[in-house]
Design a protein around this motif. Structure first.
Motif, PDB file in Angstrom:
ATOM      1  N   PRO A 562      79.381  42.286  17.845  1.00 32.92           N
ATOM      2  CA  PRO A 562      80.163  43.229  17.043  1.00 32.92           C
ATOM      3  C   PRO A 562      81.429  43.698  17.761  1.00 32.92           C
ATOM      4  O   PRO A 562      82.463  43.919  17.123  1.00 32.92           O
ATOM      5  CB  PRO A 562      79.189  44.386  16.821  1.00 32.92           C
ATOM      6  CG  PRO A 562      77.838  43.782  16.961  1.00 32.92           C
ATOM      7  CD  PRO A 562      77.979  42.724  18.006  1.00 32.92           C
ATOM      8  N   GLU A 563      81.337  43.840  19.082  1.00 34.60           N
ATOM      9  CA  GLU A 563      82.517  44.288  19.831  1.00 34.60           C
ATOM     10  C   GLU A 563      83.658  43.279  19.729  1.00 34.60           C
ATOM     11  O   GLU A 563      84.826  43.641  19.552  1.00 34.60           O
ATOM     12  CB  GLU A 563      82.148  44.519  21.297  1.00 34.60           C
ATOM     13  CG  GLU A 563      81.192  45.682  21.538  1.00 34.60           C
ATOM     14  CD  GLU A 563      79.720  45.336  21.303  1.00 34.60           C
ATOM     15  OE1 GLU A 563      78.870  46.213  21.509  1.00 34.60           O
ATOM     16  OE2 GLU A 563      79.426  44.186  20.923  1.00 34.60           O
ATOM     17  N   ASN A 602      73.898  31.186  28.420  1.00 34.67           N
ATOM     18  CA  ASN A 602      74.578  32.450  28.652  1.00 34.67           C
ATOM     19  C   ASN A 602      76.078  32.196  28.588  1.00 34.67           C
ATOM     20  O   ASN A 602      76.530  31.070  28.368  1.00 34.67           O
ATOM     21  CB  ASN A 602      74.170  33.043  30.006  1.00 34.67           C
ATOM     22  CG  ASN A 602      74.241  34.563  30.009  1.00 34.67           C
ATOM     23  OD1 ASN A 602      75.132  35.155  29.403  1.00 34.67           O
ATOM     24  ND2 ASN A 602      73.308  35.208  30.694  1.00 34.67           N
ATOM     25  N   VAL A 603      76.862  33.229  28.825  1.00 35.39           N
ATOM     26  CA  VAL A 603      78.316  33.119  28.621  1.00 35.39           C
ATOM     27  C   VAL A 603      78.981  32.138  29.590  1.00 35.39           C
ATOM     28  O   VAL A 603      80.077  31.640  29.300  1.00 35.39           O
ATOM     29  CB  VAL A 603      78.988  34.504  28.731  1.00 35.39           C
ATOM     30  CG1 VAL A 603      78.555  35.400  27.595  1.00 35.39           C
ATOM     31  CG2 VAL A 603      78.677  35.157  30.072  1.00 35.39           C
ATOM     32  N   GLN A 733      72.565  37.280  24.352  1.00 36.56           N
ATOM     33  CA  GLN A 733      72.291  38.510  25.115  1.00 36.56           C
ATOM     34  C   GLN A 733      72.135  39.700  24.177  1.00 36.56           C
ATOM     35  O   GLN A 733      71.300  40.576  24.391  1.00 36.56           O
ATOM     36  CB  GLN A 733      73.439  38.758  26.111  1.00 36.56           C
ATOM     37  CG  GLN A 733      73.623  37.648  27.140  1.00 36.56           C
ATOM     38  CD  GLN A 733      72.315  37.294  27.841  1.00 36.56           C
ATOM     39  OE1 GLN A 733      71.655  38.153  28.414  1.00 36.56           O
ATOM     40  NE2 GLN A 733      71.947  36.016  27.785  1.00 36.56           N
ATOM     41  N   TRP A 734      72.959  39.730  23.135  1.00 38.39           N
ATOM     42  CA  TRP A 734      72.878  40.812  22.155  1.00 38.39           C
ATOM     43  C   TRP A 734      71.531  40.804  21.443  1.00 38.39           C
ATOM     44  O   TRP A 734      70.958  41.858  21.132  1.00 38.39           O
ATOM     45  CB  TRP A 734      74.039  40.662  21.165  1.00 38.39           C
ATOM     46  CG  TRP A 734      74.051  41.642  20.028  1.00 38.39           C
ATOM     47  CD1 TRP A 734      73.666  42.952  20.051  1.00 38.39           C
ATOM     48  CD2 TRP A 734      74.457  41.376  18.678  1.00 38.39           C
ATOM     49  NE1 TRP A 734      73.812  43.525  18.805  1.00 38.39           N
ATOM     50  CE2 TRP A 734      74.298  42.586  17.942  1.00 38.39           C
ATOM     51  CE3 TRP A 734      74.943  40.248  18.022  1.00 38.39           C
ATOM     52  CZ2 TRP A 734      74.624  42.688  16.584  1.00 38.39           C
ATOM     53  CZ3 TRP A 734      75.268  40.357  16.671  1.00 38.39           C
ATOM     54  CH2 TRP A 734      75.104  41.556  15.968  1.00 38.39           C
ATOM     55  N   GLU A 741      65.941  36.901  18.617  1.00 43.69           N
ATOM     56  CA  GLU A 741      65.989  36.234  19.909  1.00 43.69           C
ATOM     57  C   GLU A 741      65.602  34.763  19.760  1.00 43.69           C
ATOM     58  O   GLU A 741      66.139  33.892  20.451  1.00 43.69           O
ATOM     59  CB  GLU A 741      65.058  36.930  20.904  1.00 43.69           C
ATOM     60  CG  GLU A 741      65.124  36.336  22.306  1.00 43.69           C
ATOM     61  CD  GLU A 741      64.378  37.160  23.336  1.00 43.69           C
ATOM     62  OE1 GLU A 741      64.347  36.753  24.519  1.00 43.69           O
ATOM     63  OE2 GLU A 741      63.826  38.226  22.973  1.00 43.69           O
ATOM     64  N   SER A 742      64.691  34.478  18.843  1.00 39.77           N
ATOM     65  CA  SER A 742      64.280  33.107  18.578  1.00 39.77           C
ATOM     66  C   SER A 742      65.163  32.510  17.494  1.00 39.77           C
ATOM     67  O   SER A 742      65.385  33.130  16.450  1.00 39.77           O
ATOM     68  CB  SER A 742      62.817  33.080  18.124  1.00 39.77           C
ATOM     69  OG  SER A 742      62.478  31.804  17.610  1.00 39.77           O
ATOM     70  N   TRP A 743      65.636  31.301  17.712  1.00 43.14           N
ATOM     71  CA  TRP A 743      66.505  30.671  16.713  1.00 43.14           C
ATOM     72  C   TRP A 743      65.785  30.441  15.390  1.00 43.14           C
ATOM     73  O   TRP A 743      66.410  30.383  14.328  1.00 43.14           O
ATOM     74  CB  TRP A 743      67.082  29.348  17.233  1.00 43.14           C
ATOM     75  CG  TRP A 743      66.083  28.214  17.375  1.00 43.14           C
ATOM     76  CD1 TRP A 743      65.416  27.832  18.500  1.00 43.14           C
ATOM     77  CD2 TRP A 743      65.658  27.322  16.329  1.00 43.14           C
ATOM     78  NE1 TRP A 743      64.594  26.761  18.229  1.00 43.14           N
ATOM     79  CE2 TRP A 743      64.725  26.422  16.905  1.00 43.14           C
ATOM     80  CE3 TRP A 743      65.962  27.185  14.980  1.00 43.14           C
ATOM     81  CZ2 TRP A 743      64.097  25.417  16.165  1.00 43.14           C
ATOM     82  CZ3 TRP A 743      65.339  26.185  14.239  1.00 43.14           C
ATOM     83  CH2 TRP A 743      64.427  25.311  14.838  1.00 43.14           C
ATOM     84  N   GLN A 744      64.443  30.320  15.435  1.00 42.91           N
ATOM     85  CA  GLN A 744      63.689  30.103  14.198  1.00 42.91           C
ATOM     86  C   GLN A 744      63.832  31.268  13.219  1.00 42.91           C
ATOM     87  O   GLN A 744      63.583  31.111  12.018  1.00 42.91           O
ATOM     88  CB  GLN A 744      62.196  29.886  14.490  1.00 42.91           C
ATOM     89  CG  GLN A 744      61.892  28.533  15.123  1.00 42.91           C
ATOM     90  CD  GLN A 744      61.833  28.618  16.645  1.00 42.91           C
ATOM     91  OE1 GLN A 744      62.408  29.538  17.228  1.00 42.91           O
ATOM     92  NE2 GLN A 744      61.127  27.693  17.272  1.00 42.91           N
TER      93      GLN A 744
END
Length: 774
Positions: A562-563, A602-603, A733-734, A741-744
């Motif tokens: 969102p940021e 991660n980033v 991370q968000w 958290e899980s792509w499913q």
């Protein structure tokens, strides 16, 4: 606010429009050519007594209403906030809103009148004195279920429609009711606005298949729903209007509920003015809740209804007003952009190569009031066509979607074939990606969607949103089409002289997406520097060419939280485009193994590698590097291509490593396979040019690595090519500790709405915090 209302059949009279025909001679001449008779003679003199026949009445009224409106605009130089029309008058409302030009509307009305005049055996009657429920109760009690409600003109004036014998049978029944002041048989041959017009509706729908409609510049109220139109409602609503009730009372109540509004009847007579008086005295305004208001006006609201929103769009609001405005997911971004594409939210899911942005993803976005682009790069024409068919089956007429259009410098013929496919299926929104300049195919696509309305303004049906990451490319897309390309297309007969002239007055792209640190074709740009520069360039180009419509600028790349989305809007983005975060969703067209890899990143887990489709040019894409060898190997191949003129010049050890470790195949076997995919001419050129042959073989690796990732080939996992930017790392991370958290559990529409909702919350909180320091 002001609403213009247009009357329908019944308001005609001999002598109507006499002050208008001389003022608009060109339109009158056009009408005569379309109709095959003098519209002026019909309206003024009615020499053959035909003005009362439906197939003549409707074109006559449409013409006089339209000319009245154009004269009103000419004399007053004002535009209404809303338009509505009663039955036939709805065509004038749509014309006034820019859905079609005068001639197109007349052709539609002519056909409508012709079909309705052919209806026989039906009847209609006006009942004055009873409310809708009272009439329905009587019809039910007397077993007159063959009769439909046709027009709800005001609470105490309602028209019924059905087979003539039943309308006659109902006459004494209603006249015996003490509440009925009048039961009046109408002089019609058909049961208009009822189920009995179904066959006429089907024929009219077939007739409309050859018509395309343009963006609505003014909100139009629909007879069938008493709610505002969207562009994609036009065909279905006009068909339904023939068989459904005219919800005039609720239409006016809806408009009254929006606030202080003045109504003005445009056309012949004062029929609607009289009905308005009754509605205002007998009914209450229909006041919308905030949620329902957003539902109807998030993408179509007239700028006049919400003065604060209008001021915000123009950048004129005062700081104290800004502080009182609550930002919502639906108010983020440009209202004008959302209206142009018929969206509820200023949010796009960008295209991803080889259908990673899948047909399922596009459908999800369309159903949620957002825009998704199918990733057509690397797909065959038959695969693209199959996806289009699926999308068009799944989405309703009022739901938006688009197709990617990828630059193909090595195969411009394919660009042309893709455009031809898009023409065939009526694709009117494309995302132009990876272009370094404007091509003939793009210009042809744009040209074939152009028309000049009666006010002289050029309107574009085929819209281009161009992804750019360099100012000079942005300038090319915001300029009129290059003269040399236009002249070439004209000489080849691919565009008309009129289209060539119009191309000089408009930019190639309708809107631009500034693509910074993304997983697609990018020049490693940074949003904070690139976006303001392109916004400044946009303003300069608008001033230079005096364009009548604004080129909107969107932001893509790095938007995973969102940021980041909030920063894009604050910088001035009219809309945002996401990509990487959508690749790790249920709908993404890639393998489960890839999604699991992406979920863990991660980033810092990305790198730049050569773009396979533009390998020779040195173009870069951003890819996943965590746990993969692809970035290092791809860069190694490009370095070798730059250093050597043939594979044979490369040392034996390196050649062996590439064949055994990278390709797992010999150069020779790969080249033999490529002969099945390249033309004989291209193979002959490669045989004569060792460097070109080397490029073809090296580029095979990019196809292999991408295909392996999409298929989830476990044996080739280290060579997966997965386009991805660091935005997904930030998104992961968000999402830690949440169900996402899980792509499913990640669905592309759900995470988009979550992003917008949290962006609005973030901005509201930041503005409140800033206010505390004032």
């Amino acid at each position: 606010m002001k609403a213009y209302v247009f009357p329908g059949q019944g308001s005609q009279y001999k002598g109507m429009g006499k002050e208008l025909f001389e003022e608009f001679p060109e339109l009158v001449l056009s009408a005569d050519k379309i109709l095959g008779y003098s519209i002026k003679a019909l309206c003024l003199d009615d020499p053959d007594s035909k003005l009362g026949f439906t197939n003549y009445t409707q074109p006559a009224l449409y013409t006089v209403n339209a000319l009245t409106y154009l004269k009103k605009c000419k004399d007053s130089n004002e535009t209404p906030d809303f338009v509505a029309g009663h039955s036939l008058g709805e065509y004038n409302a749509l014309h006034a809103a820019g859905a079609f030009d005068f001639e197109t509307g007349l052709r539609l009305v002519q056909k409508r009148g012709e079909l309705m005049s052919q209806a026989t055996g039906g009847g209609m009657a006006a009942i004055i004195g009873l409310k809708e429920k009272e009439i329905r109760d009587i019809l039910l009690k007397e077993r007159l279920e063959q009769i439909d409600i046709a027009n709800l003109n005001c609470p105490s004036q309602i028209v019924i429609s059905g087979p003539k014998e039943y309308i006659l049978q109902a006459k004494p029944i209603f006249e015996s009711n003490p509440g009925v002041k009048l039961y009046s048989m109408l002089n019609v041959s058909g049961a208009f606005h009822s189920r009995y017009m179904k066959e006429s509706g089907k024929l009219f729908e077939q007739f409309m298949d050859s018509f395309a409609f343009d963006s609505l510049k003014i909100p139009v109220m629909a007879n069938v729903s008493a709610r505002p139109y969207k562009l994609t409602d036009i065909k279905s609503n006009l068909v339904k209007q023939i068989t459904h009730s005219v919800q005039w009372t609720e239409t006016i109540c809806f408009l009254m509920g929006l606030g202080d509004i003045t109504f003005e009847e445009i056309g012949m007579g004062k029929t609607l003015t009289g009905l308005l008086r009754y509605i205002k005295s007998e009914a209450q305004p229909l006041v919308l809740g905030a949620k329902e208001y957003d539902m109807y006006f998030a993408g179509t609201v007239a700028e006049g209804q919400n003065k604060e929103a209008k001021a915000a769009e123009q950048g004129l609001e005062k700081a104290d007003k800004m502080q009182s405005i609550e930002i919502t997911d639906a108010t983020l971004g440009s209202e004008a952009f959302k209206r142009r594409y018929h969206l509820r939210y200023a949010y796009i899911a960008g295209a991803m190569y080889r259908g990673v942005s899948s047909k399922e993803l596009v459908v999800k976005m369309g159903k949620a009031g957002m825009l998704g682009f199918l990733g057509m790069g690397g797909l065959s024409l038959s695969e693209i066509e199959e996806a289009i068919n699926y999308i068009q089956r799944e989405l309703n007429h009022d739901q938006t979607y688009g197709m990617n259009f990828l630059y193909d410098p090595a195969n411009p013929e394919k660009e042309e074939r893709v455009i031809d496919l898009y023409f065939r299926y009526g694709i009117n929104i494309i995302e132009a990606s990876a272009f370094m300049g404007v091509t003939s195919a793009l210009i042809r696509y744009k040209a074939k969607g152009l028309r000049r309305n009666e006010r002289g303004i050029i309107e574009s049906n085929n819209k281009i949103i161009a992804k750019i990451s360099r100012p000079e490319v942005a300038e090319a897309f915001m300029s009129p089409a290059p003269k040399r390309l236009v002249d070439k297309l004209l000489s080849e007969g691919k565009i008309t002289e009129e289209e060539a002239i119009m191309l000089k007055e408009i930019p190639v792209a309708n809107d631009l997406c500034v693509e910074a640190d993304s997983g697609g074709h990018t020049d490693c740009g940074v949003s904070y520097t690139l976006l303001p520069a392109i916004l400044k360039l946009r303003n300069d180009m608008m001033e230079k060419f005096k364009y009548s419509e604004k080129v909107h600028i969107g932001a893509a790349g790095g938007i995973g939280t969102p940021e980041a989305a909030g920063a894009s809007f604050v910088l001035g983005a009219d809309f945002i485009v996401t990509g990487s975060i959508n690749q790790c969703t249920v709908e993404a067209g890639t393998s489960t193994i890839v999604k699991e890899l992406l979920q863990q990143m991660n980033v810092q887990d990305t790198d730049y590698a050569p773009a396979g489709d533009m390998f020779e040019f040195g173009a870069k894409v951003q890819v996943l590097k965590k746990g993969l060898f692809f970035p290092a190997r791809a860069n190694k191949l490009y370095d070798l291509y730059r250093q050597f003129n043939s594979i044979e010049e490369i040392d034996h050890k390196t050649r062996t490593q590439i064949q055994e470790k990278y390709f797992k195949r010999s150069f020779e076997s790969i080249y033999e396979e490529l002969k099945n995919y390249y033309s004989t001419e291209e193979i002959m050129k490669a045989d004569k040019n060792p460097k070109q042959k080397m490029a073809m073989i090296f580029k095979w690796y990019f196809h292999y690595s991408s295909k392996s990732a999409l298929a989830g080939d476990i044996d080739s996992k280290v060579d997966y090519q997965v386009h991805c930017g660091p935005a997904l790392g930030a998104f992961n991370q968000w999402m830690k500790g949440t169900i996402y958290e899980s792509w499913q559990n990640r669905h592309v529409d759900e995470i988009a709405l979550l992003m917008l909702k949290e962006t609005a919350s973030f901005l509201n909180n930041r503005f409140q915090l800033m206010k505390a320091f004032i």
